[in-house]
Design an enzyme around this catalytic site. Structure first.
Site, PDB file in Angstrom:
ATOM      1  N   ASP A 335       0.843  -1.190   0.000  1.00 34.61           N
ATOM      2  CA  ASP A 335       0.000   0.000   0.000  1.00 34.61           C
ATOM      3  C   ASP A 335       0.881   1.244   0.000  1.00 34.61           C
ATOM      4  OD1 ASP A 335       1.106   0.186   2.498  1.00 34.61           O
ATOM      5  OD2 ASP A 335      -0.771   0.277   3.592  1.00 34.61           O
ATOM      6  N   ASP A 337       1.524   4.694   2.235  1.00 29.95           N
ATOM      7  CA  ASP A 337       1.225   5.344   3.507  1.00 29.95           C
ATOM      8  C   ASP A 337       1.664   6.802   3.431  1.00 29.95           C
ATOM      9  OD1 ASP A 337       0.599   2.742   4.922  1.00 29.95           O
ATOM     10  OD2 ASP A 337       2.687   2.361   4.391  1.00 29.95           O
ATOM     11  N   ASP A 438      -3.340   4.916   2.409  1.00 30.87           N
ATOM     12  CA  ASP A 438      -3.742   5.436   3.725  1.00 30.87           C
ATOM     13  C   ASP A 438      -3.300   6.882   3.817  1.00 30.87           C
ATOM     14  OD1 ASP A 438      -4.838   3.128   4.640  1.00 30.87           O
ATOM     15  OD2 ASP A 438      -3.155   2.527   5.908  1.00 30.87           O
TER      16      ASP A 438
HETATM   17  P1  UTP Z   1       2.239  -1.179   6.601  1.00 30.00           P
HETATM   18  O1  UTP Z   1       1.326  -2.245   7.062  1.00 30.00           O
HETATM   19  O2  UTP Z   1       1.825  -0.430   5.390  1.00 30.00           O
HETATM   20  O3  UTP Z   1       3.673  -1.845   6.408  1.00 30.00           O
HETATM   21  O4  UTP Z   1       2.458  -0.186   7.809  1.00 30.00           O
HETATM   22  P2  UTP Z   1       4.845  -1.522   5.425  1.00 30.00           P
HETATM   23  O5  UTP Z   1       6.074  -1.699   6.216  1.00 30.00           O
HETATM   24  O6  UTP Z   1       4.640  -0.210   4.750  1.00 30.00           O
HETATM   25  O7  UTP Z   1       4.759  -2.701   4.423  1.00 30.00           O
HETATM   26  P3  UTP Z   1       4.207  -2.754   2.923  1.00 30.00           P
HETATM   27  O8  UTP Z   1       5.419  -2.470   2.085  1.00 30.00           O
HETATM   28  O9  UTP Z   1       3.149  -1.726   2.755  1.00 30.00           O
HETATM   29  O10 UTP Z   1       3.713  -4.137   2.756  1.00 30.00           O
HETATM   30  C1  UTP Z   1       3.464   0.804   7.839  1.00 30.00           C
HETATM   31  C2  UTP Z   1       3.799   1.161   9.245  1.00 30.00           C
HETATM   32  O11 UTP Z   1       2.736   1.899   9.813  1.00 30.00           O
HETATM   33  C3  UTP Z   1       2.427   1.396  11.073  1.00 30.00           C
HETATM   34  C4  UTP Z   1       2.819  -0.063  11.038  1.00 30.00           C
HETATM   35  O12 UTP Z   1       3.140  -0.509  12.312  1.00 30.00           O
HETATM   36  C5  UTP Z   1       3.997  -0.065  10.121  1.00 30.00           C
HETATM   37  O13 UTP Z   1       5.169   0.061  10.874  1.00 30.00           O
HETATM   38  N1  UTP Z   1       0.976   1.539  11.332  1.00 30.00           N
HETATM   39  C6  UTP Z   1       0.059   1.001  10.508  1.00 30.00           C
HETATM   40  C7  UTP Z   1       0.588   2.226  12.440  1.00 30.00           C
HETATM   41  O14 UTP Z   1       1.433   2.729  13.192  1.00 30.00           O
HETATM   42  N2  UTP Z   1      -0.734   2.344  12.732  1.00 30.00           N
HETATM   43  C8  UTP Z   1      -1.687   1.804  11.948  1.00 30.00           C
HETATM   44  O15 UTP Z   1      -2.871   1.943  12.260  1.00 30.00           O
HETATM   45  C9  UTP Z   1      -1.271   1.127  10.798  1.00 30.00           C
HETATM   46 MN    MN Z   2       2.817   0.306   3.660  1.00 27.46          MN
END
Ligand code: UTP
Ligand code: MN
Length: 514
Positions: A335, A337, A438
């Site tokens: 995804d 972020d 997100d």
């Molecule tokens: P992700 O699940 O997107 O992981 O969360 P990622 O490392 O980017 O992996 P890919 O590449 O998309 O698969 C990113 C970070 O945001 C935090 C998670 O703990 C993770 O470290 N996070 C996610 C939060 O702090 N709160 C949330 O509600 C969701």
């Molecule tokens: Mn991510």
């Protein structure tokens, strides 16, 4: 043979002859595949500088111990073990002693190469003996218990082992055994940080976080090439169905388990039971193939730019920051972020609504669902500090599925009916793809905490919070850092300052891939 080069004893003479090293790029590199590192220990700085200049003049590339590109390590008067120790001390992260990478060589190889004007073939007599092999390394390489104290690059040396351990962690998670899942994840995370490739189970002796079960599986893989237990898991009907279901946006382990218990196994089974799906899950199923196709870095950047345009229209001066795996240097992700903030605290209120409306009007959103800010830090810090272990935060946030336009109608296999367009099957041309995005809005004073929290990895974040609590008596979450005994909030203007408050060495995002 070495007589053509001054040795350390002739320091005085050498100083007179050396005008100082020329700029490193003064000579063209003739052997790009060979990168030398000269061990300063026993050689001394002056002689090292001299030999460096000489090598560069002959077209060799010379770099420091901490460079990942080093292929040939040249030392004078040190044992192989001493060289390994020196390399580790000087920031080398990639030594595979048994694999001979980089090659640890005595100066005879260097001398012969300089005389020949090209890299000499490595012969056994050139190599330094490393007495205790990886076990020496293991004993000298003190791996810290917490992931936030380790530097973990994306590319590491134990891929096969970490993959099987991660499969076991996933399986435990599918069974609701969180403690077991965590144990496997931690074991994998430790292996990711090692500067050598594990080849014998004895090399794991002094490593933290490697429980009996993990060791057993590692041993099986090292000795037989595979673990019977892991193979069984991978081929089990439950694991496979759970994997298919949890890959649907909006579906967690609970829902997936329930479907499995009801006898459902495949997406086709689910399609026949449409009534059971939430709105989110319906979109998840509709765009299943797209959402399970890795998001490329270029996609993430294109989406960041679209959001930046939207934010620029709605609130000039507000910023958009790409976090998550992409910030850690990953080339693909599941995804995108994005963190939104404005340097004047309070200005960010109301921003998300406007941004979503702008994006929606421009046709960028296939689905979105928003949550308002529910953070009430100053009302009861004790309350959230107790729940800080979960990693969930309270920012205003939008979960969305973006409709990303592809340049020039790239062929993708969407395999789903795209609303407003034709049914696309494998190989049918499509001009856009669905991507999970997100959007998280943070007040400016909380931004460094949010950035640290949303950059991950999950193992890194979990251990940061655990370390803060157990080692520092502080509660860290995505909003604040709170001292539980002094009962004060510790403010920070950057990630670096948060690490400082925690007495941790700063670890940059690319080294948080634990
Ligand atoms: P992700 O699940 O997107 O992981 O969360 P990622 O490392 O980017 O992996 P890919 O590449 O998309 O698969 C990113 C970070 O945001 C935090 C998670 O703990 C993770 O470290 N996070 C996610 C939060 O702090 N709160 C949330 O509600 C969701
Ligand atoms: Mn991510």
């Amino acid at each position: 043979m070495m007589s053509q080069f001054p040795v350390k004893k002739k320091k005085q003479q050498q100083r007179l002859r050396l005008p100082g090293p020329p700029a490193p790029l003064a000579h063209p590199v003739r052997f790009p595949k060979v990168v030398l590192c000269l061990v300063e220990k026993r050689m001394g700085a002056t002689r090292k500088a001299f030999l460096t200049t000489l090598a560069r003049q002959r077209g060799f590339c010379v770099e420091d111990a901490n460079s990942d590109r080093v292929t040939h390590v040249v030392s004078e008067g040190n044992s192989g073990d001493e060289v390994v120790e020196w390399l580790l001390k000087n920031g080398s992260r990639g030594i595979d002693v048994l694999g001979g990478c980089p090659a640890l060589l005595n100066t005879s190889w260097f001398t012969e190469s300089m005389s020949a004007g090209r890299p000499a073939e490595i012969e056994p007599r050139h190599r330094l003996q490393v007495a205790a092999h990886a076990e020496t390394l293991e004993a000298r390489c003190q791996v810290p218990v917490y992931a936030c104290q380790r530097r973990t690059l994306l590319a590491h040396r134990n891929q096969t082992l970490t993959e099987v351990l991660q499969t076991m962690a996933e399986e435990a998670h599918f069974c609701g055994s969180e403690a077991r899942s965590l144990a496997f994840s931690r074991a994998a995370s430790v292996l990711k940080s090692l500067p050598w490739t594990v080849r014998r189970v004895q090399e794991l002796r002094s490593l933290p976080c490697l429980g009996e079960h993990s060791r057993r599986i590692i041993q099986e893989v090292l000795e037989d090439g595979a673990s019977a237990e892991v193979e069984r898991v991978k081929h089990s009907e439950r694991y496979q169905a759970m994997k298919v279901f949890t890959k649907i946006f909006g579906v967690g382990v609970k829902t997936a388990s329930r479907w499995y218990q009801e006898g459902l196994r495949t997406l086709a089974d689910l399609q026949a039971h449409r009534a059971k799906l939430s709105k989110e899950q319906e979109f998840g199923l509709l765009h299943y193939d797209d959402l399970n196709t890795p998001v490329e870095r270029s996609d993430a950047e294109a989406i960041s730019q679209v959001v930046r345009d939207a934010v620029g229209q709605c609130l000039p001066g507000a910023s958009v920051t790409l976090a998550g795996g992409f910030r850690r240097g990953k080339q693909t992700g599941h995804d995108v972020d994005l963190l939104l903030t404005h340097p004047t605290e309070g200005q960010e209120v109301g921003l998300l609504k406007k941004v979503i409306s702008w994006l929606d009007k421009q046709g960028f959103l296939l689905y979105h669902s928003s949550r308002r800010n529910t953070f009430q830090a100053f009302e009861d810090p004790e309350l959230w500090s107790r729940s800080s272990a979960s990693g969930m935060d309270h920012f205003e946030r939008c979960l969305s599925i973006f409709r990303l336009r592809l340049p020039g109608g790239v062929q993708i296999s969407a395999g789903a009916q795209k609303p407003g367009g034709a049914v696309t099957g494998s190989g049918v041309s499509s001009f856009w793809k669905a991507v999970r995005v997100d959007l998280v809005v943070t007040p400016f004073s909380q931004f460094p905490f949010a950035l640290l929290g949303w950059t991950g990895s999950k193992n890194f974040e979990r251990d940061l919070r655990r370390y803060s609590k157990h080692e520092k008596k502080m509660a860290l979450n995505n909003h604040v850092l709170y001292h539980l005994e002094q009962k004060i909030f510790l403010t920070a203007a950057s990630e670096e300052e948060i690490f400082q408050h925690l007495d941790l060495e700063y670890i940059p995002p690319e080294e948080r891939n634990s």
